[in-house]
Scaffold this motif. Structure first.
Motif, PDB file in Angstrom:
ATOM      1  N   PRO A 145       0.838  -1.206   0.000  1.00 15.63           N
ATOM      2  CA  PRO A 145       0.000   0.000   0.000  1.00 15.63           C
ATOM      3  C   PRO A 145       0.867   1.249   0.000  1.00 15.63           C
ATOM      4  CG  PRO A 145       0.114  -0.931   2.206  1.00 15.63           C
ATOM      5  CD  PRO A 145       0.829  -1.900   1.302  1.00 15.63           C
ATOM      6  N   LEU A 146       0.308   2.360  -0.464  1.00 14.45           N
ATOM      7  CA  LEU A 146       1.010   3.634  -0.451  1.00 14.45           C
ATOM      8  C   LEU A 146       0.750   4.338   0.878  1.00 14.45           C
ATOM      9  CD1 LEU A 146       0.289   4.917  -4.073  1.00 14.45           C
ATOM     10  CD2 LEU A 146       2.363   3.817  -3.215  1.00 14.45           C
ATOM     11  N   SER A 290       2.269   9.291  -6.670  1.00 11.56           N
ATOM     12  CA  SER A 290       0.905   9.465  -6.152  1.00 11.56           C
ATOM     13  C   SER A 290       0.703  10.851  -5.545  1.00 11.56           C
ATOM     14  CB  SER A 290       0.607   8.394  -5.094  1.00 11.56           C
ATOM     15  OG  SER A 290       1.337   8.631  -3.896  1.00 11.56           O
ATOM     16  N   MET A 291       1.796  11.578  -5.312  1.00  6.35           N
ATOM     17  CA  MET A 291       1.726  12.943  -4.796  1.00  6.35           C
ATOM     18  C   MET A 291       2.051  13.964  -5.872  1.00  6.35           C
ATOM     19  SD  MET A 291       3.575  12.361  -1.127  1.00  6.35           S
ATOM     20  CE  MET A 291       3.019  11.060  -0.017  1.00  6.35           C
ATOM     21  N   GLY A 292       2.216  13.491  -7.113  1.00  6.14           N
ATOM     22  CA  GLY A 292       2.515  14.386  -8.211  1.00  6.14           C
ATOM     23  C   GLY A 292       3.953  14.846  -8.261  1.00  6.14           C
ATOM     24  N   VAL A 293       4.852  14.150  -7.565  1.00  5.46           N
ATOM     25  CA  VAL A 293       6.272  14.521  -7.536  1.00  5.46           C
ATOM     26  C   VAL A 293       6.998  13.766  -8.653  1.00  5.46           C
ATOM     27  CG1 VAL A 293       8.391  14.541  -6.166  1.00  5.46           C
ATOM     28  CG2 VAL A 293       6.172  14.894  -5.045  1.00  5.46           C
ATOM     29  N   PRO A 294       7.728  14.449  -9.537  1.00  4.66           N
ATOM     30  CA  PRO A 294       8.432  13.780 -10.639  1.00  4.66           C
ATOM     31  C   PRO A 294       9.495  12.807 -10.137  1.00  4.66           C
ATOM     32  CG  PRO A 294       8.368  16.166 -10.969  1.00  4.66           C
ATOM     33  CD  PRO A 294       7.904  15.914  -9.577  1.00  4.66           C
ATOM     34  N   ARG A 340      -3.330   6.672  -5.930  1.00  6.52           N
ATOM     35  CA  ARG A 340      -3.746   6.705  -4.520  1.00  6.52           C
ATOM     36  C   ARG A 340      -4.928   5.791  -4.274  1.00  6.52           C
ATOM     37  NH1 ARG A 340      -2.711  12.330  -5.169  1.00  6.52           N
ATOM     38  NH2 ARG A 340      -4.933  12.775  -5.433  1.00  6.52           N
ATOM     39  N   GLU A 341      -5.813   5.680  -5.256  1.00 10.93           N
ATOM     40  CA  GLU A 341      -6.976   4.804  -5.110  1.00 10.93           C
ATOM     41  C   GLU A 341      -6.602   3.340  -5.301  1.00 10.93           C
ATOM     42  OE1 GLU A 341     -11.345   4.149  -7.237  1.00 10.93           O
ATOM     43  OE2 GLU A 341     -10.283   6.055  -7.466  1.00 10.93           O
ATOM     44  N   ARG A 342      -5.832   3.069  -6.346  1.00 11.78           N
ATOM     45  CA  ARG A 342      -5.500   1.678  -6.675  1.00 11.78           C
ATOM     46  C   ARG A 342      -4.627   1.021  -5.618  1.00 11.78           C
ATOM     47  NH1 ARG A 342      -2.735  -0.473 -12.346  1.00 11.78           N
ATOM     48  NH2 ARG A 342      -2.248  -2.566 -11.623  1.00 11.78           N
ATOM     49  N   PHE A 343      -3.731   1.794  -4.993  1.00 16.36           N
ATOM     50  CA  PHE A 343      -2.822   1.239  -3.992  1.00 16.36           C
ATOM     51  C   PHE A 343      -3.123   1.775  -2.596  1.00 16.36           C
ATOM     52  CE2 PHE A 343      -0.649   0.744  -8.030  1.00 16.36           C
ATOM     53  CZ  PHE A 343      -0.116  -0.537  -7.941  1.00 16.36           C
ATOM     54  N   SER A 344      -4.353   2.113  -2.356  1.00 11.69           N
ATOM     55  CA  SER A 344      -4.748   2.547  -1.021  1.00 11.69           C
ATOM     56  C   SER A 344      -4.681   1.370  -0.052  1.00 11.69           C
ATOM     57  CB  SER A 344      -6.175   3.102  -1.044  1.00 11.69           C
ATOM     58  OG  SER A 344      -7.103   2.054  -1.329  1.00 11.69           O
ATOM     59  N   ILE A 348      -5.430  -2.613  -1.094  1.00  8.08           N
ATOM     60  CA  ILE A 348      -4.457  -3.684  -0.857  1.00  8.08           C
ATOM     61  C   ILE A 348      -5.011  -4.700   0.146  1.00  8.08           C
ATOM     62  CG2 ILE A 348      -2.158  -4.203   0.048  1.00  8.08           C
ATOM     63  CD1 ILE A 348      -2.155  -2.977  -2.750  1.00  8.08           C
ATOM     64  N   GLY A 349      -5.815  -4.226   1.076  1.00  7.84           N
ATOM     65  CA  GLY A 349      -6.467  -5.157   2.003  1.00  7.84           C
ATOM     66  C   GLY A 349      -7.363  -6.141   1.275  1.00  7.84           C
ATOM     67  N   LEU A 350      -8.082  -5.666   0.261  1.00  8.24           N
ATOM     68  CA  LEU A 350      -8.924  -6.558  -0.536  1.00  8.24           C
ATOM     69  C   LEU A 350      -8.087  -7.568  -1.320  1.00  8.24           C
ATOM     70  CD1 LEU A 350     -11.602  -4.040  -1.885  1.00  8.24           C
ATOM     71  CD2 LEU A 350     -11.849  -5.725  -0.049  1.00  8.24           C
ATOM     72  N   GLU A 351      -6.899  -7.134  -1.781  1.00  6.83           N
ATOM     73  CA  GLU A 351      -6.002  -8.071  -2.467  1.00  6.83           C
ATOM     74  C   GLU A 351      -5.534  -9.173  -1.518  1.00  6.83           C
ATOM     75  OE1 GLU A 351      -2.781  -6.591  -4.782  1.00  6.83           O
ATOM     76  OE2 GLU A 351      -3.931  -4.901  -5.610  1.00  6.83           O
ATOM     77  N   TRP A 352      -5.217  -8.782  -0.292  1.00  4.54           N
ATOM     78  CA  TRP A 352      -4.839  -9.798   0.696  1.00  4.54           C
ATOM     79  C   TRP A 352      -6.000 -10.762   0.970  1.00  4.54           C
ATOM     80  CZ3 TRP A 352      -0.501 -11.553   2.688  1.00  4.54           C
ATOM     81  CH2 TRP A 352       0.658 -10.758   2.657  1.00  4.54           C
TER      82      TRP A 352
END
Length: 358
Positions: A145-146, A290-294, A340-344, A348-352
């Motif tokens: 997760p992020l 995910s924070m828009g940082v290059p 941010r949504e995909r790796f929230s 990730i809890g649902l993936e587990w």
């Protein structure tokens, strides 16, 4: 389904504990699963699923402790518990040739058949594990997760988060943010972050040495400052002692890092491609994106699917990119919300949950 996690430590300072145990457990509990952490007998005897971190076994201080842990797992299996082994590094390596580690790895390999399924943090780890466990063993990939700002709310109660003992750290973070914003007006703020290294494999902060000449040359035409956020100031001093441009070091702080990260102009993630780095997950790449940082990074396998949103293996164009960061910044920002949504933590809890179901 009752799930028990056995992490290699209870200390949240370790990324493997937070990303592979504390945050997934919080998400699973929120989704309605019974989850526990630790080796209590009542947990182990009543668990439907036991998630064992490979490092929990390999960090045993003696052969007797290692065997004692195996006995716990065998007893749990006799009660009908399904055993999962979670790996978030290529633990089969022993680059230093340490005899004690070699002995432990031999015992570790001999007992892999004890596990019903294997979970890894990156597709890059699958070939190394497959070579050890054979073609028919079940291997599942569950990402990290992020950890955005305030991620500790998932595993720490309010009274701990706002404890007076942490006020000084929060104040220092605010002061650093103010300084970074001032420095950005006159210098490019460049960042490398991560673990300083491993005793059994090549990687970590030493990777910075490959791009220091680029930074040196760039600093002649573009004011810049390199910040390293890690866990070894000694390693930092060794690597940067001959640098003729501003470099500074900050000790990693899980409570403030993601807040500070947003203030940097460019994250640098160089890496030599080897059997250790190819097993690394995409977490260090995706967190700043995910924070828009290059981000400029080397082409690790788990990074390549995201090359459209960052700079991968374009070190030859470092001068041009550093001079005009806006195109790279736009590429990062266009994916930030989706990441941010995909790796929230919840996703990730649902993936587990899917991985652990019978």
């Amino acid at each position: 389904m009752k799930i028990v996690f056995l992490p290699h430590s209870n200390n949240p300072v370790y990324a493997g504990v937070r990303l592979r145990c504390l945050l997934p457990v919080a998400a699973l509990r929120k989704a309605g699963y019974q989850c526990h952490i630790g080796e209590k007998a009542e947990y182990l005897q009543s668990a439907d699923v036991l998630v064992v971190q490979a490092k929990w076994l390999l960090d045993s201080k003696s052969s007797a402790e290692f065997e004692g842990k195996l006995q716990q797992l065998r007893a749990a299996k006799q009660h009908g518990t399904r055993l999962f082994l979670d790996s978030f590094d290529n633990y089969f390596l022993n680059s230093s040739g340490n005899p004690s580690r070699a002995e432990r790895l031999q015992a570790y390999r001999a007992n892999l058949t004890l596990f019903d399924c294997f979970v890894v943090s990156s597709p890059g780890l699958v070939p190394y594990l497959r070579e050890e466990v054979g073609p028919i063993a079940a291997i599942k990939v569950v990402g990290d997760p992020l950890e955005g700002p305030g991620a500790n709310k998932f595993y720490e109660p309010v009274w701990i988060r706002w404890s007076p003992r942490r006020w000084l750290g929060y104040f220092q973070c605010r002061r650093l943010l103010t300084r970074l914003r001032r420095q950005r007006k006159t210098e490019r703020q460049l960042l490398w972050f991560g673990n300083h290294g491993s005793a059994y494999a090549e990687g970590g902060m030493a990777e910075l040495a490959t791009i220091l000449p680029l930074l040196e040359e760039s600093s002649l035409n573009q004011a810049l400052r390199l910040t390293v956020i890690s866990n070894s100031v000694e390693k930092f001093n060794e690597i940067t002692k001959d640098c003729r441009f501003p470099c500074e070091y900050f000790e990693w702080d899980r409570l403030s890092f993601s807040v500070i990260l947003r203030e940097y102009d460019l994250v640098l993630l160089p890496a030599r491609i080897n059997s250790f780095t190819t097993g690394k997950s995409n977490n260090r790449l995706l967190l700043p994106l995910s924070m828009g940082v290059p981000v400029m990074a080397s082409g690790l396998p788990d990074y390549l699917p995201w090359r459209e949103y960052c700079s991968i293996d374009e070190w030859n164009y470092f001068f041009e990119i550093l001079k005009d960061l806006e195109p790279l910044r736009k590429r990062a920002k266009c994916k930030a919300g989706e990441l941010r949504e995909r790796f929230s933590v919840e996703a990730i809890g649902l993936e587990w949950a899917a991985a652990l179901r019978p």
